[in-house]
Enzyme design. Sequence first.
Site, mmCIF file in Angstrom:
data_model
loop_
_atom_site.group_PDB
_atom_site.id
_atom_site.type_symbol
_atom_site.label_atom_id
_atom_site.label_comp_id
_atom_site.label_asym_id
_atom_site.label_seq_id
_atom_site.Cartn_x
_atom_site.Cartn_y
_atom_site.Cartn_z
ATOM 1 N N LYS A 172 3.653 6.428 5.061
ATOM 2 C CA LYS A 172 3.432 4.707 4.768
ATOM 3 C C LYS A 172 2.465 3.978 5.935
ATOM 4 O O LYS A 172 2.351 3.263 6.534
ATOM 5 C CB LYS A 172 3.340 3.758 3.890
ATOM 6 C CG LYS A 172 3.903 4.143 2.473
ATOM 7 C CD LYS A 172 4.426 3.625 1.408
ATOM 8 C CE LYS A 172 5.431 4.858 0.129
ATOM 9 N NZ LYS A 172 5.836 4.042 -0.707
ATOM 10 N N ARG A 185 13.040 -0.504 -10.640
ATOM 11 C CA ARG A 185 11.857 -0.495 -10.618
ATOM 12 C C ARG A 185 10.984 -0.016 -11.487
ATOM 13 O O ARG A 185 11.664 0.999 -12.241
ATOM 14 C CB ARG A 185 10.929 0.593 -9.318
ATOM 15 C CG ARG A 185 11.774 0.476 -7.935
ATOM 16 C CD ARG A 185 11.621 -0.209 -7.046
ATOM 17 N NE ARG A 185 9.673 -1.228 -7.351
ATOM 18 C CZ ARG A 185 8.854 -0.614 -6.085
ATOM 19 N NH1 ARG A 185 9.342 0.405 -5.513
ATOM 20 N NH2 ARG A 185 7.438 -1.153 -6.204
ATOM 21 N N PRO A 193 0.451 -1.245 -0.530
ATOM 22 C CA PRO A 193 0.046 -0.491 -0.239
ATOM 23 C C PRO A 193 1.184 1.481 0.101
ATOM 24 O O PRO A 193 2.025 1.363 0.643
ATOM 25 C CB PRO A 193 -0.716 -0.249 0.964
ATOM 26 C CG PRO A 193 -0.033 -0.596 2.393
ATOM 27 C CD PRO A 193 1.196 -1.714 1.301
ATOM 28 N N GLU A 194 0.328 2.462 -0.574
ATOM 29 C CA GLU A 194 0.644 3.570 -0.578
ATOM 30 C C GLU A 194 -0.163 4.889 0.277
ATOM 31 O O GLU A 194 -0.530 3.808 1.055
ATOM 32 C CB GLU A 194 0.443 3.657 -2.558
ATOM 33 C CG GLU A 194 1.680 3.208 -2.667
ATOM 34 C CD GLU A 194 1.891 3.634 -4.064
ATOM 35 O OE1 GLU A 194 1.969 5.119 -4.455
ATOM 36 O OE2 GLU A 194 2.287 3.076 -5.065
#
Length: 288
Positions: free
Chosen positions: A54, A275, A2-3
């Site tokens: 986060k 990424r 999750p962000e």
Amino acid sequence: MPELPEVELIRLFLNNNLLNKTIKKIEVLNQKSFIGDSKDILNQKIISFSRLGKQLSINLENNLTILIHLKMTGQLIYEITPLSKRVPAERGIFGHSIPLKNQHPRVIFFFSDKSKLIFNDQRKFGWIKIFSNPELVEAQKNIGPDILSKNFTNKYFYNTLQSSSRTIKTILMDQKYFAGIGNIYANDALFLSKIHPNISSKKITKEKSYILHKNIKKIIKESIKNGGSTARDNKYLHPDGTSGGHQYFFRVYQKLGEPCSNCSTLIKSIKTSGRSSFYCPNCQKLSH
DNA sequence: AATACTGTTCGCGA
DNA sequence: CTCGCGAACAGTAT
């Protein structure tokens, strides 16, 4: 996984369902997932929930804080009986129940009313740690301003971008500068701003910086309204086991080979310090 | 079958 | 100081 939007939705859910409840028992199924002495938080009442980027804080009566980071695959699932007592998640219009299979329970909190909060974490990167106030301040001292806070100003944003020649996407995702942006929202915010993910951060003009700053806040708020992003394999779920809805609004994230919503050019994928970055080669040129 | 990929961050060595 | 890269881990996709 999750962000910021997903952690914020969890915070809102827990605030609606767990406030003023007392922790009666803690089961640690994976030692590495829980750092601290669980006895310190037994029989303590939850007085508030907060969030920085986060990271989620559960604040207790005795001034200790349970700090949680879900990393890539962490989930917080809340189970209560009877079911009718549950307050619905704030999940936007697309939420639907996801069968809870392939769960990996690591820590379980039991409350005075028999309800329980289950910390699932397939990859075991996530953690739950117990902190006193001074320890918490120390632990979070290198985290930048939260995207939704008033300290995330346009001026601070531009000055920070000017301070590094690393790629803009790497800077966006570096939590020591600003807290809350991860791979999904970095990709989509850059697309909305027509900025190539691998452009040098200090080459961003003041005007572009202003646009990007606005789009980051826009997309984060939009995702919260849509119930957060339940992307691949349902790794993000609301604590009641329902899915979010923002995945239906992704612009470029995980859209390799699909037409750009703006110009129909096919979306490309490249690496940005390890990424995946997705972008439209026509709308997001290297030389702005 | 082996390799690459995944919503994150940390520590190491250059 | 800064930076890029592999590691932490488990599962799925190619």
